[in-house]
Design an enzyme around this catalytic site. Structure first.
Site, mmCIF file in Angstrom:
data_model
loop_
_atom_site.group_PDB
_atom_site.id
_atom_site.type_symbol
_atom_site.label_atom_id
_atom_site.label_comp_id
_atom_site.label_asym_id
_atom_site.label_seq_id
_atom_site.Cartn_x
_atom_site.Cartn_y
_atom_site.Cartn_z
ATOM 1 N N HIS A 23 1.145 -1.564 -0.293
ATOM 2 C CA HIS A 23 -0.154 0.237 0.418
ATOM 3 C C HIS A 23 0.297 1.384 -0.259
ATOM 4 O O HIS A 23 0.305 1.945 -0.774
ATOM 5 C CB HIS A 23 -0.718 -0.065 1.306
ATOM 6 C CG HIS A 23 -2.558 -0.948 0.943
ATOM 7 N ND1 HIS A 23 -1.728 -2.445 1.458
ATOM 8 C CD2 HIS A 23 -3.555 -0.576 0.619
ATOM 9 C CE1 HIS A 23 -3.321 -2.936 1.015
ATOM 10 N NE2 HIS A 23 -3.876 -1.941 0.574
ATOM 11 N N ASP A 53 -4.209 -7.172 -7.687
ATOM 12 C CA ASP A 53 -4.553 -6.151 -6.312
ATOM 13 C C ASP A 53 -4.903 -4.488 -7.089
ATOM 14 O O ASP A 53 -4.640 -4.949 -8.558
ATOM 15 C CB ASP A 53 -3.400 -6.285 -5.563
ATOM 16 C CG ASP A 53 -3.567 -6.119 -3.976
ATOM 17 O OD1 ASP A 53 -4.591 -5.751 -4.262
ATOM 18 O OD2 ASP A 53 -2.582 -6.561 -3.537
#
Length: 369
Positions: free
Chosen positions: A222, A297
């Site tokens: 992230h 993702d």
């Protein structure tokens, strides 16, 4: 007697000729098994580049109901799927109605509607949707059949709310935060196999993640780039085992596989897995013989967005073997990615055969939900 033998000879001759000529003159669509999926091909052939681009995306949305602009996008180019987060979910009744509305907006192109309901720390709407135990706690009990029971229970609860996709189970070996069944490859693989059985039992699509295995990653994708420096031999012996075992057990997969943004220099010295033809195409498709859906993702995560323009990364991911690119945040970014994919299809940068193959996988999978 001669007439009888003549009749028998004619019957046998007709049968033999039929067997020889049948492959040259296939049955009309709808007349038999070989042509039963023909309507999918016809639907794809009729789609515009904008419609095709929409189907290749799994997107997030703001709010607890579709905005006016989102409704218009779904009308113009229905997205392949929507992923919901806590920001979209207030109560079971609201979520059920939201999912009903989303499917209605999709019209003739059913939506994947998914979420991350792994269990433990990674679960949605915990106040009103009881989360399953973490995968680590299920694994610690030492009974793989518990993974099947919890997957079936979770899948049934999600289906009642209108979901048809869960981005679980985690097939990583030894991930932190309780997200892996085990730090032992064979044990993790046994639990993953059983979890898939549970989801298939209730006919809810699962998604193994994070290929080719995130357990050795020490940082957070992230926030930025993450590198796993393990050798190819180690990755294949350990991290790939749960994925490989699942594909051996379920050769006709009714589940998707999510590819991580991590860099694996031993597998591809240049690109992270989600942008790598070597990892998605050569390893997952060719060596492991996976013919189901490949998802990336979320492309807005720092590991990708911090190094490449989002539109460029989305096209690169599809070109490298992904069927669906995930863009979970910022409606304007979602629109920009859609426009970039549509342009790439129109210009031939994304080859038509490859795009249509991905669309075939997507629509075929939706037909089984």
């Amino acid at each position: 007697m001669k007439k009888l033998w003549l009749c028998i000879f004619c019957i046998l001759l007709t049968a033999v000729v039929g067997m020889v000529l049948r492959p040259l003159f296939p049955e009309e669509p709808g007349a038999g098994q070989p042509a039963e999926l023909e309507p999918i091909a016809e639907r794809i052939a009729a789609m515009t580049p904008e419609e095709k681009a929409g189907q290749l995306m799994l997107v997030g949305m703001d709010g607890v109901s579709p905005s006016t602009s989102f409704q218009q996008e779904m009308k113009d180019h229905p997205y392949g799927g929507v992923i919901l987060f806590d920001r979209n979910m207030e109560s079971p009744a609201q979520v059920k109605e939201l999912n009903r509305r989303l499917q209605a907006l999709a019209g003739k192109m059913p939506l994947f509607i998914g979420l991350d309901e792994e269990g433990g720390q990674v679960a949605r709407m915990k106040d009103s949707l009881p989360a399953p135990p973490s995968q680590a706690s299920i694994g610690a009990a030492g009974k793989p059949e518990e993974a099947r029971k919890w997957a079936a229970k979770t899948g049934k609860a999600l289906k009642q709310l209108g979901f048809n996709l869960n981005l679980a189970p985690v097939a990583d070996v030894g991930s932190g935060a309780g997200r892996s069944y085990s730090s032992h490859p064979a044990t993790a693989a046994s639990f993953v196999e059983q979890a898939l059985a549970g989801y298939q039992e209730v006919r809810l699509m699962a998604c193994l993640k994070h290929f080719p295995g995130l357990g050795k990653g020490q940082e957070d994708t992230h926030k930025g780039r993450v590198t796993v420096s393990a050798s190819r031999e180690t990755l294949e012996r350990e991290d790939l085992m749960p994925f490989r075992r699942a594909l051996e057990k379920y050769p006709d997969p009714r589940f998707a596989i999510m590819v991580t943004h991590v860099d694996y220099p031993a597998l591809d010295p240049e690109w992270p897995a989600s942008l790598s033809q070597s990892i998605m195409g050569d390893l997952l498709r060719k060596r492991l013989h996976f013919d189901g859906l490949i998802l990336t993702d979320d492309l807005t995560m720092g590991a990708i967005a911090g190094s490449w323009p989002l539109e460029e990364a989305a096209v690169r991911a599809l070109l490298s073997g992904a069927d669906l690119v995930m863009v979970c945040h910022d409606p304007e970014q979602i629109r920009q990615v859609h426009a970039a994919i549509a342009r790439a299809i129109q210009a031939g940068k994304l080859p038509q055969d490859q795009v249509d193959t991905s669309l075939y996988r997507i629509l075929k999978a939706k037909g089984t939900l």
